[in-house]
Design an enzyme around this catalytic site. Structure first.
Site, PDB file in Angstrom:
ATOM      1  N   LYS A   1     -22.971 -21.748 -28.646  1.00 54.13           N
ATOM      2  CA  LYS A   1     -23.929 -22.350 -29.656  1.00 54.13           C
ATOM      3  C   LYS A   1     -25.190 -21.541 -30.682  1.00 54.13           C
ATOM      4  O   LYS A   1     -25.516 -22.084 -31.866  1.00 54.13           O
ATOM      5  CB  LYS A   1     -24.783 -23.738 -29.202  1.00 54.13           C
TER       6      LYS A   1
ATOM      7  N   GLN B   1     -29.489 -29.207 -23.251  1.00 48.57           N
ATOM      8  CA  GLN B   1     -28.254 -28.780 -23.073  1.00 48.57           C
ATOM      9  C   GLN B   1     -28.167 -29.502 -22.279  1.00 48.57           C
ATOM     10  O   GLN B   1     -29.239 -29.832 -20.832  1.00 48.57           O
ATOM     11  CB  GLN B   1     -28.366 -27.590 -22.856  1.00 48.57           C
TER      12      GLN B   1
ATOM     13  N   ASP C   1     -26.295 -34.359 -31.024  1.00 47.48           N
ATOM     14  CA  ASP C   1     -25.375 -34.794 -29.911  1.00 47.48           C
ATOM     15  C   ASP C   1     -25.045 -36.149 -30.042  1.00 47.48           C
ATOM     16  O   ASP C   1     -23.914 -36.196 -29.437  1.00 47.48           O
ATOM     17  CB  ASP C   1     -25.925 -34.074 -28.674  1.00 47.48           C
TER      18      ASP C   1
END
Ligand code: NAP
Length: 293
Positions: free
Chosen positions: A52, A96, A119
């Site tokens: 990422k 994460q 997200d």
């Protein structure tokens, strides 16, 4: 049979974003920025975070990687999120997953400001997706799958879509995307589905997101179906495979994603889209066109 090349489509999206970001910088604006928080040292999470970060930098997004030890308390993590929520130079915050078991995941998801929730897991953004409100954030994997279908001009209108797996991050939001504008007819299967095969056989578009190698075998799909394999499973020999029996399915279907190189790169590309989307909203620009569905 079309092999749906997520790597190639993701690379096109990244080129577009890079151009867009260069435009902002030329106009005197700061680049978009993404803060990624990693708690603990799970090897798979480390790889995802590295990926990422590298992809962000490729397109000109400033990425801030905050690595915390696994013994970090929930309170410490929530404090850090609050600090990032109040930092005007941060557009997106990603924590994460999975988190260590002593940290309450939903509490952490809800602590991220919905305006920085890159997200798209915050209940407010989920609610916006469910109710067709435009300035929300669509979770990265469903958005990536949608963008890939559109890239290959795979018709979705009036199609029978079957999704296997009903998680909050893939299956459920994916079903909501297909329901937007009454696009398709959607069936969502899960652990308690009585006869999985009877549903998968009816799918013109089949999306599988479970995490079980070869859950979907060739006898479970109809001739000419489009199959999106979201699963990532590491076999004992180290090989990465999806949830479908790819080698057999590819003889029967009209299009299928490989694993790796299918949905994975599209998920990362969508994370970058979402970061730029939130940056645009922060600067008073309209929603990013790639998020308009
Ligand atoms: P998850 O949270 O574990 O959800 C899996 C879903 O499948 C759950 O709804 C689960 O039900 C259901 N399920 C379990 N066994 C089943 C069965 N036999 N038949 C039908 N449904 C069943 O996983 P996830 O986060 O959605 O991820 C799914 C897979 O996709 C994993 O392999 C993950 O690594 C991968 N993934 C890939 C990407 C990518 O970018 N390529 C992104 C996200 C996830 P229960 O909740 O009742 O167990």
């Amino acid at each position: 049979m079309i092999l749906l090349d997520g790597k190639a489509v993701a690379s096109e999206i990244k080129q577009l974003l890079k151009k867009e970001i260069n435009g902002y910088i030329k106009n005197g604006l700061r680049p978009p920025s993404l803060a990624v928080i990693l708690v603990g040292d799970d090897p798979a999470s480390n790889v995802y975070v590295k990926n990422k970060r590298e992809s962000s930098e490729e397109v000109g997004i400033n990425s801030l990687c905050l690595k915390l030890p696994s013994e970090t308390t929930e309170e410490e993590l929530l404090k850090l999120i609050e600090k990032l929520n109040n930092d005007d130079d941060i557009d997106g915050i990603l924590v994460q997953l999975p988190l260590p078991p002593h940290i309450h995941t939903q509490k952490v998801i809800e602590a991220i400001s919905p305006t920085k929730d890159v997200d798209g897991f915050h209940p407010l953004n989920m609610g916006k997706l469910a109710t067709n409100v435009k300035d929300g954030v669509i979770p990265c994997t469903p958005l990536g799958i949608w963008l890939m279908l559109k890239h290959y001009k795979i018709p979705t209108f009036k199609k029978d879509v079957v999704i296997v797996g009903a998680s909050n991050i893939v299956g459920k939001p994916m079903s909501l995307l297909f329901l937007k504008n009454e696009e398709a007819t959607v069936t969502v299967c899960h652990r308690n589905t009585r006869d999985l095969k009877s549903h998968t056989l009816a799918a013109e578009i089949l999306i599988v997101a479970v995490g079980k190698p070869k859950l979907i075998t060739a006898d479970m799909v109809q001739e000419g179906a489009v199959v999106i394999d979201v699963g990532i499973n590491k076999l004992e020999n180290g090989k990465l495979v999806g949830d479908t029996d790819f080698e057999k399915l590819k003889e029967k279907v009209s299009a299928i994603t490989p694993v790796p190189g299918g949905v994975g790169p599209m998920t990362v590309a969508s994370l970058l889209v979402n970061t730029v989307h939130l940056y645009r909203l922060r600067h008073g620009f309209p929603a990013h066109p790639l998020t308009e569905i």
